[in-house]
Design an enzyme around this catalytic site. Structure first.
Site, PDB file in Angstrom:
ATOM      1  N   SER A 189      45.465  48.568  47.245  1.00 36.17           N
ATOM      2  CA  SER A 189      47.129  48.826  47.287  1.00 36.17           C
ATOM      3  C   SER A 189      48.048  47.656  46.951  1.00 36.17           C
ATOM      4  O   SER A 189      47.603  47.269  45.694  1.00 36.17           O
ATOM      5  CB  SER A 189      47.562  49.054  48.912  1.00 36.17           C
ATOM      6  OG  SER A 189      48.838  49.453  48.944  1.00 36.17           O
ATOM      7  N   ASP A 192      47.735  41.940  33.621  1.00 35.40           N
ATOM      8  CA  ASP A 192      48.212  42.344  32.741  1.00 35.40           C
ATOM      9  C   ASP A 192      49.407  41.487  31.860  1.00 35.40           C
ATOM     10  O   ASP A 192      49.599  41.763  30.763  1.00 35.40           O
ATOM     11  CB  ASP A 192      49.173  43.834  33.159  1.00 35.40           C
ATOM     12  CG  ASP A 192      48.064  45.008  33.295  1.00 35.40           C
ATOM     13  OD1 ASP A 192      46.917  44.798  33.173  1.00 35.40           O
ATOM     14  OD2 ASP A 192      48.797  46.050  33.617  1.00 35.40           O
ATOM     15  N   LYS A 209      43.647  52.184  45.279  1.00 36.38           N
ATOM     16  CA  LYS A 209      44.915  52.931  46.161  1.00 36.38           C
ATOM     17  C   LYS A 209      46.024  52.377  45.536  1.00 36.38           C
ATOM     18  O   LYS A 209      46.537  51.490  45.723  1.00 36.38           O
ATOM     19  CB  LYS A 209      44.783  52.520  47.662  1.00 36.38           C
ATOM     20  CG  LYS A 209      45.766  53.173  48.561  1.00 36.38           C
ATOM     21  CD  LYS A 209      45.758  53.080  49.617  1.00 36.38           C
ATOM     22  CE  LYS A 209      46.895  53.692  50.562  1.00 36.38           C
ATOM     23  NZ  LYS A 209      48.198  53.417  50.424  1.00 36.38           N
TER      24      LYS A 209
END
Length: 552
Positions: free
Chosen positions: A314, A325, A339
């Site tokens: 999460s 990224d 998740k």
């Protein structure tokens, strides 16, 4: 190896977001159903008929009335309604959940950063509440409670030797801030019970349990969960480490199962330039929403390494995915849980809560963090971690599953990263095979090492505190007694917990030595000191320190 079958149960809490129309509509529908159920009682002889259109809510009301008015035994209406709601969401994704009022209250406390109580850390020993530590500045410390005290009565309720559930004990100790509670305490060496009048106050629950300089220029922070106070705690910890000479940071998110979205976004904001994307959410009925940095972060030039494993989920995956990224940090460990659900809470009139999955999280490159889930196949989803273990993913980088059709690129250096669920680390670190022991996992699940160690510690508390006054002396001199391990194994045998072979037995003894060394350091000193001791055997952390050393 941890009990993988239970991992899924730890990943049920996610972000709390403002409710949009679609979420209010769900809540309104449920509330209408419950209100109608209360407003249309029927007697046992009445013919069940409604003016509602066939199907939908009318069908549920008809079934409810039939059961309550015709069933052979008396039914609990509240339990019937709870079961009906759970039945409605059974085939949906595993993270759309219904919580009773009590469950919702505990969840709120977990992420609020505090609860109202008397400020003690305790464990149950022989159905007796044994005080391990008092919270600094809390009511218990100020009143004079001490480690080793046994609380036997709360107000007029005996809680010792009556096999009372822990949640029932918590209900008696906790209460509204400013209210008082009387406790009777048995103290070693004192014949009579001691009585204390304690006024409850807000007790902070920290999400950062440890922050220290692990090397002369390298700071280490263990973040356990993402709560309302996490960003404030993080900034404070970073400030302290910078004052001690930190030039790079290791952020440990291993076993961090997530929490509040806002906490993850605010922490990530410290690392990124203005308008750089942190994460976005999107769903069929949920318009894309971007979360971007505001440019006011103070750590935009600080090198950062993030540690993750198969239990990192999460909000942890939001942080790891954004740093990866944006080519802003190095991710080390194993592929994370996967998740990435946006869930909106719908509060019901009795304090219960329905948490509805409304969208998915995507990392800045466009990767969906949520691992695949097929409706009606909950069991396959819940055992996906077991499948990873069987495939060898935990032990070899070559076995890590990546989907070639889900290739993405980082935004600056254009490195290849993969979607398909979870965050695949930049630096894979396998799980040490010597830590894999079925016997140890079963012993831990049964609570045997904890109970045996607690008895041992209760009998040797004073001697050990005098023998190891500092953590340095503990690190250098403390050896886990063999008789302590032998006693744990004996107690395990009484519950038919045995090693399956010689390798399992050897690994179990090794795991017990490491586990007890951490557990006793935590009791002698504090949580952070226990983490510091355990970090010597933290393979992901040690690999990261080697990476740093090789670059210097």
């Amino acid at each position: 190896m941890r009990a993988f079958r239970k991992i899924i149960n730890k990943h049920q809490v996610d972000s709390i977001l403002p409710l949009g129309w679609e979420q209010w509509r769900v809540g309104f529908a449920v509330c209408v159903l419950l209100l109608a159920a209360c407003c249309f009682p029927l007697n046992a002889q009445a013919q069940i008929s409604f003016d509602f259109k066939p199907g939908g809510a009318a069908k549920l009301l008809r079934a409810r009335s039939a059961l309550l008015n015709m069933y052979v035994d008396t039914l609990n209406e509240q339990k019937l309604v709870d079961a009906a709601i759970r039945g409605m969401i059974e085939d949906l994704d595993p993270h759309t959940q219904y919580s009773t009022a009590e469950e919702a209250k505990r969840m709120t406390e977990m992420f609020s950063g505090h609860f109202d109580g008397i400020g003690v850390q305790y464990r149950m020993l022989d159905d007796t509440l044994l005080v391990i530590k008092t919270v600094a500045g809390g009511p218990s410390e100020k009143a004079g409670l001490q480690p080793g005290d046994r609380i036997v009565r709360v107000n007029d309720s005996i809680i010792a030797g009556v096999k009372m559930k822990q949640e029932d004990i918590n209900k008696r100790l906790r209460g509204k801030k400013g209210t008082s509670v009387r406790v009777a305490v048995k103290r070693s060496g004192v014949k009579k019970l001691l009585s204390f009048e304690l006024k409850r106050k807000a007790i902070p629950t920290q999400s950062i349990h440890c922050a220290y300089m692990i090397r002369p220029t390298v700071g280490y922070i263990r973040l356990e969960t993402f709560a309302m106070t996490s960003h404030e705690e993080f900034v404070k910890a970073v400030g302290q480490l910078r004052n001690e000479g930190m030039q790079m940071l290791i952020l440990d998110l291993q076993n961090n199962t997530g929490g509040i979205l806002d906490a993850a976004v605010r922490i990530m904001n410290e690392f990124l330039e203005k308008d750089e994307l942190i994460v976005y959410g999107e769903g069929t009925n949920y318009k894309r929403r971007d979360y971007r940095a505001d440019g006011r972060g103070t750590l935009k030039q600080l090198p950062v390494y993030v540690l993750i494993n198969y239990e990192s989920a999460s909000a942890s995956e939001i942080v790891a995915g954004a740093l990866q990224d944006q080519d802003r940090g190095t991710i080390v460990g194993q592929r994370s849980f996967g998740k990435g659900c946006i869930q909106s809470p719908v509060m019901l009139d009795d304090g219960s809560m329905l948490r509805v999955t409304v969208a998915h999280f995507y990392s800045p490159s466009g990767r969906c963090i949520q691992k695949p889930f097929q409706r009606g196949h909950r069991k396959e989803y819940e055992t996906e971690i077991l499948a990873r273990e069987k495939s060898g993913e935990f032990f070899s980088a070559d076995s890590v599953h990546v989907n070639d059709s889900l290739r993405y690129e980082t935004l600056k250096q254009h490195r290849t990263v993969f979607g398909g669920g979870g965050i695949v680390p930049d630096e894979f670190v396998p799980i040490d095979t010597t830590t894999v022991s079925r016997q140890f996992t079963r012993l831990l699940a049964a609570g045997i090492p904890q109970d045996v160690c607690l008895r041992f510690w209760d009998n040797h508390r004073t001697a050990y505190e005098q023998q190891f006054p500092t953590l340095s002396e503990y690190e250098q001199k403390f050896i886990v007694p063999d008789e302590l391990i032998d006693e744990i194994l004996r107690q395990g045998e009484k519950k038919d917990i045995r090693a399956k072979d010689e390798t399992d037995a050897a690994n179990c003894r090794l795991r017990l030595k490491k586990y007890l060394r951490v557990l006793m350091a935590t009791d002698i000193f504090d949580t952070c000191e226990g983490i510091m001791i355990g970090n010597a055997d933290n393979q992901v952390l040690q690999h990261t320190l080697k990476l740093i050393a090789d670059k210097q």
